[in-house]
Design a protein around this motif. Structure first.
Motif, PDB file in Angstrom:
ATOM      1  N   LEU A   1      35.370  40.117  39.267  1.00 45.15           N
ATOM      2  CA  LEU A   1      36.260  39.189  39.441  1.00 45.15           C
ATOM      3  C   LEU A   1      36.928  37.979  38.610  1.00 45.15           C
ATOM      4  O   LEU A   1      38.142  37.998  38.513  1.00 45.15           O
ATOM      5  CB  LEU A   1      36.322  39.836  40.667  1.00 45.15           C
TER       6      LEU A   1
ATOM      7  N   GLY B   1      47.303  45.579  39.212  1.00 45.97           N
ATOM      8  CA  GLY B   1      47.087  45.886  40.482  1.00 45.97           C
ATOM      9  C   GLY B   1      48.055  47.400  40.563  1.00 45.97           C
ATOM     10  O   GLY B   1      48.849  47.449  40.715  1.00 45.97           O
TER      11      GLY B   1
ATOM     12  N   ASP C   1      44.235  47.721  35.859  1.00 49.36           N
ATOM     13  CA  ASP C   1      42.691  46.875  36.456  1.00 49.36           C
ATOM     14  C   ASP C   1      41.560  47.050  37.526  1.00 49.36           C
ATOM     15  O   ASP C   1      40.858  46.956  36.764  1.00 49.36           O
ATOM     16  CB  ASP C   1      43.006  45.603  35.999  1.00 49.36           C
ATOM     17  N   VAL C   2      41.806  47.285  38.078  1.00 51.34           N
ATOM     18  CA  VAL C   2      41.485  48.008  39.733  1.00 51.34           C
ATOM     19  C   VAL C   2      41.943  49.158  39.716  1.00 51.34           C
ATOM     20  O   VAL C   2      42.983  49.737  40.304  1.00 51.34           O
ATOM     21  CB  VAL C   2      41.070  46.842  40.670  1.00 51.34           C
TER      22      VAL C   2
ATOM     23  N   ALA D   1      36.710  55.100  37.377  1.00 54.91           N
ATOM     24  CA  ALA D   1      36.517  53.504  36.903  1.00 54.91           C
ATOM     25  C   ALA D   1      35.996  52.899  35.603  1.00 54.91           C
ATOM     26  O   ALA D   1      36.318  52.287  34.396  1.00 54.91           O
ATOM     27  CB  ALA D   1      36.615  52.306  38.227  1.00 54.91           C
TER      28      ALA D   1
ATOM     29  N   LEU E   1      37.778  48.110  37.237  1.00 58.34           N
ATOM     30  CA  LEU E   1      36.845  46.586  38.672  1.00 58.34           C
ATOM     31  C   LEU E   1      36.634  47.587  39.915  1.00 58.34           C
ATOM     32  O   LEU E   1      37.916  48.456  39.638  1.00 58.34           O
ATOM     33  CB  LEU E   1      37.020  45.853  38.739  1.00 58.34           C
TER      34      LEU E   1
ATOM     35  N   ALA F   1      37.447  48.068  43.349  1.00 60.13           N
ATOM     36  CA  ALA F   1      37.069  47.121  45.373  1.00 60.13           C
ATOM     37  C   ALA F   1      36.783  47.742  46.432  1.00 60.13           C
ATOM     38  O   ALA F   1      37.606  49.325  46.275  1.00 60.13           O
ATOM     39  CB  ALA F   1      38.986  47.281  45.019  1.00 60.13           C
TER      40      ALA F   1
ATOM     41  N   TYR G   1      46.995  38.069  40.217  1.00 62.89           N
ATOM     42  CA  TYR G   1      46.911  39.276  40.315  1.00 62.89           C
ATOM     43  C   TYR G   1      48.186  40.212  40.987  1.00 62.89           C
ATOM     44  O   TYR G   1      48.670  39.705  42.261  1.00 62.89           O
ATOM     45  CB  TYR G   1      46.164  39.275  41.963  1.00 62.89           C
TER      46      TYR G   1
END
Ligand SMILES: [Zn+2]
Length: 345
Positions: free
Chosen positions: A8, A19, A63-64, A101, A107, A109, A288
């Motif tokens: 991260l 996000g 991105d997550v 992902a 990433l 989460a 973010y």
């Protein structure tokens, strides 16, 4: 920003992280989540629906991938008589997020949220919350996540429990507050002060998610950005909140008995408004930048493009010059057709 060795931290050091959340709202609209309970039973009952939405957000530039474990905690599942599905639901949610992902280098989460079991006056309640977070995040850690998003926290005290549990598992945490009240958490901390306390306790990212739209979240996140040293997150709802109605819960309109949560569409932000938000948040130094309940992939793609990116879904971004009436081809249209389109009433 100095990296601390985590995936991260490395991603944040490379620039703004985008996000995308709002899974529960979107899957409710698609017929897979029951409004009211808002428990993500869809993870077990229709996993392909979850995978599809992850993929839509990934293609739009997220991105997550956030595991859909919002409200997938013991207290909520007990209410629905699905407590025995708790572990399977939490593990499966991480697997679905991980699978998608991997398709795009995003990433992963893990996710915990406000439990409705916390009471700042009751030490036993804190223990109940801690146990719920420990089991959820323990399963998530075993399945493999890069970091934790602990979000929609009404209480600083509850947020700190999520942060501690994450730290005990060796996971970086992004901890964001709900801001349903004008200035303070439900346990009485000024929102800016609460973020400073979370940062001091070692949160990798602090900030706000849900409840407020861009117009009412930006001024508050600007103050937070000025006063904390760590990375900052802003994930508003895509609704047109304003000074008189600073949260989506407080929106009102004539002829609608209750706007939140099922009749919010008249207040929806356009993709252009969310693009403007993304650029404004980035310019403030928000690290973010995301979106919460109400999000659609079209918002996320517009935000990604506002951040200067070309993403997989950009292949189908608007090309209005190809439109038969609004674009260059309009010259070949019958003048009467054009006049009918352009009439003002
Ligand atoms: Zn939300």
């Amino acid at each position: 920003m100095a990296g601390t060795g985590s995936v991260l931290a490395d991603r944040l050091a490379r620039g703004t992280v985008l996000g995308a959340e709002g899974y529960v709202f979107e899957l409710e609209r698609r017929g897979y989540v029951k409004a009211g309970a808002y428990v993500p039973e869809v993870v077990l009952d229709f996993p392909d629906a979850v995978t599809e939405l992850h993929r839509e957000f990934l293609r739009a530039g997220a991105d997550v991938m956030v595991a859909l474990t919002y409200y997938a905690h013991r207290e909520k599942l007990r209410q629905l008589g699905r407590e025995s599905d708790l572990e399977a639901m939490n593990r499966q949610a991480v697997r679905l997020a991980r699978k998608v992902a991997a398709e795009g280098g995003a990433l992963v989460a893990g996710n915990v949220c406000n439990t409705w079991a916390y009471d700042p006056q009751d030490a036993a309640a804190a223990g109940v919350v801690r146990a719920m977070y420990a089991e959820q995040l323990g399963w998530a850690a075993e399945e493999g996540i890069d970091f934790v998003i602990a979000e929609t926290n009404d209480y600083l005290g509850e947020a700190l429990i999520a942060l501690e549990v994450s730290q005990q598992l060796g996971l970086p945490a992004m901890v964001t507050l709900a801001t349903t009240r004008p200035a303070r958490t439900w346990d009485g901390y000024d929102y800016v002060e609460a973020c400073k306390i979370l940062a001091a306790h070692g949160a990798a990212v602090v900030g706000l998610n849900c409840d407020r739209g861009p117009a009412t979240m930006l001024p508050l996140i600007a103050r937070i950005r000025e006063q904390v040293g760590c990375a900052v997150a802003a994930q508003p709802v895509p609704y047109r909140t304003d000074e008189a109605s600073p949260t989506m819960e407080s929106l009102r309109t004539d002829g609608v008995d209750r706007v939140f949560p099922l009749a919010l569409e008249p207040f929806s932000c356009t993709r252009f408004e969310m693009a403007d938000f993304a650029a404004a948040a980035r310019d403030l130094g928000v690290n973010y930048v995301g979106i919460c309940c109400g999000a659609g992939p079209h918002h996320v793609r517009a935000m990604a493009e506002a951040l200067g990116r070309t993403v997989p879904a950009s292949k189908y971004s608007p090309a209005m010059d190809l439109h038969p009436i609004l674009g260059a081809a309009a010259a070949s249209q019958d003048p009467d057709v054009l006049a009918a389109w352009n009439v003002t009433r």
